[in-house]
Scaffold this motif. Structure first.
Motif: not given
Length: 407
Positions: A223-240
């Motif tokens: 869903e929309k929101g700060g933590l949701a945006a972070l989760n979407r950005k972290l969908q790529k494991a290379e960013r972990w």
């Protein structure tokens, strides 16, 4: 061979024990001449098993962890075996590290201001910072087990990144520990932290690969929101890894803030390593060690609590300064009397004391043990004193001159 491949844990243990037996056999064959075959076989078995269990097997586990860091087999059965190797490493690492500390002269209670004796060394970690260092270790272990035991299918990527950040904090503590004590003498003390670093790197690598495999099968929506945006950005494991490195600093700040409420200094993470002496990161110069003889009553006089053993003065034994108390002087005066009156009996008694006194002295690593031996020796001290008063015209003079420098 099929059985060994199917049971790699058993195979690693068997390899270690056989290697230990082989090393012991070579040593016994080379140095044994007249002993019976039964004695050789018994010594071979006992020594070989000890060497294999306590010396070789830790290095075998280290080699397995390093190899599996770079070589990953995708079979689920093999991945379970790798995790079992890691859990064995954690359990034996804590156990063996505790056993190894028994054989080192590291005084973990003694800061750089304390005066030590013989080959003793000060603590590698400032004692007042122990709560901070323990907290760092606990956070690292929790991060490892969250990732190791948790299922990525039920875990948001932000939680994964928090676990990695926690492991980063633990890895930082391991690196500082290794740098602090790094030397061949303390090899067995930094081997386990080195394994922890390898296991952390392996866990991150495996979880990234597992996430990428899951991502190809399912797409997660938030869903929309700060933590949701972070989760979407972290969908790529290379960013972990980078995201975890950034998150590590606020996590470390929160940890330090909480510890400050419990009395820890804000810079305890740094002072833990610099407020020490004898080590690589130390910034202090401690007092020179005092030598005392491994005569175990000398060890008691120097190593016990002052209010119990009641040291009197400095003395000299075999050309070295020693701390003496009345019990030590009485015992030595009694021995001197025996040497004068019954030389043959004295030689036998001296041989018995030399055989058992020195090994006992090496076990006195605590002031409380020294206090206990002092109290146990009290009845003998009174017996020695009675004999001196019955057999010597000036017993107190004889007691008073013990361990004085010879001129």
């Amino acid at each position: 061979m099929k059985f060994l491949k199917k049971h790699p844990i058993f195979s690693s243990i068997l390899f270690s024990e056989l290697l230990g037996l082989g090393m012991t056999a070579l040593s016994l064959i080379k140095n044994t001449h007249n002993e019976g075959i039964g004695m050789i076989v018994y010594a071979l078995f006992v020594m070989g098993m000890c060497i294999g269990t306590f010396i070789i097997y830790p290095f075998v586990l280290t080699a397995i962890n390093v190899v599996t860091l770079f070589w990953r087999r995708p079979e689920k059965q093999w991945l379970r075996k790798e995790k079992q190797f890691e859990y064995i490493t954690v359990v034996l690492g804590f156990l063996y590290s505790g056993l190894v500390l028994f054989f080192y002269d590291i005084q973990f209670w003694a800061d750089w201001t304390e005066v030590l004796y013989n080959t003793q060394v000060h603590t590698p970690v400032w004692t007042e910072s122990y709560p901070t260092i323990i907290t760092i270790g606990v956070i690292g272990v929790l991060g490892y087990f969250v990732l190791s035991l948790g299922s990525l299918k039920k875990m948001p990527p932000l939680v994964v990144v928090c676990g990695i950040a926690a492991m980063y904090i633990g890895v930082g503590g391991c690196v500082l520990w290794i740098v602090q004590i790094f030397s061949g003498r303390f090899l067995l003390l930094w081997l386990f932290p080195a394994n922890c670093i390898v296991m952390a790197a392996k866990t991150i690598r495996y979880k990234m690969a597992e996430w990428n495999e899951i991502g190809r099968q399912e797409e997660r929506n938030y869903e929309k929101g700060g933590l949701a945006a972070l989760n979407r950005k972290l969908q790529k494991a290379e960013r972990w890894p980078l995201a975890a490195f950034i998150l590590m600093w606020p996590m470390l700040g929160v940890m330090i803030g909480i510890l400050i409420l419990f009395g820890q200094a804000p810079d305890a993470v740094i002072k833990a390593w610099t407020e020490t002496t004898d080590w690589h990161l130390s910034q202090r110069v401690g007092p020179q060690n005092i030598y005392y003889d491994e005569h175990y009553l000398c060890t008691v006089a120097a190593g016990g609590h002052e209010r119990v053993v009641k040291p009197l003065r400095m003395g000299e034994r075999h050309g070295h300064p020693v701390i003496v108390n009345r019990q030590l002087c009485i015992a030595n005066a009694f021995e001197q009397l025996l040497e004068e009156r019954t030389p043959t009996f004295h030689r036998h008694l001296r041989h018995f004391y030399d055989t058992w006194g020195f090994p006992v002295a090496r076990l006195i690593h605590s002031p409380y043990i020294a206090d206990g031996i002092y109290l146990l020796m009290k009845p003998l001290e009174w017996f020695f004193l009675i004999v001196l008063y019955f057999c010597d015209v000036h017993p107190e003079n004889r007691i008073a001159v013990q361990y004085l420098p010879k001129k």
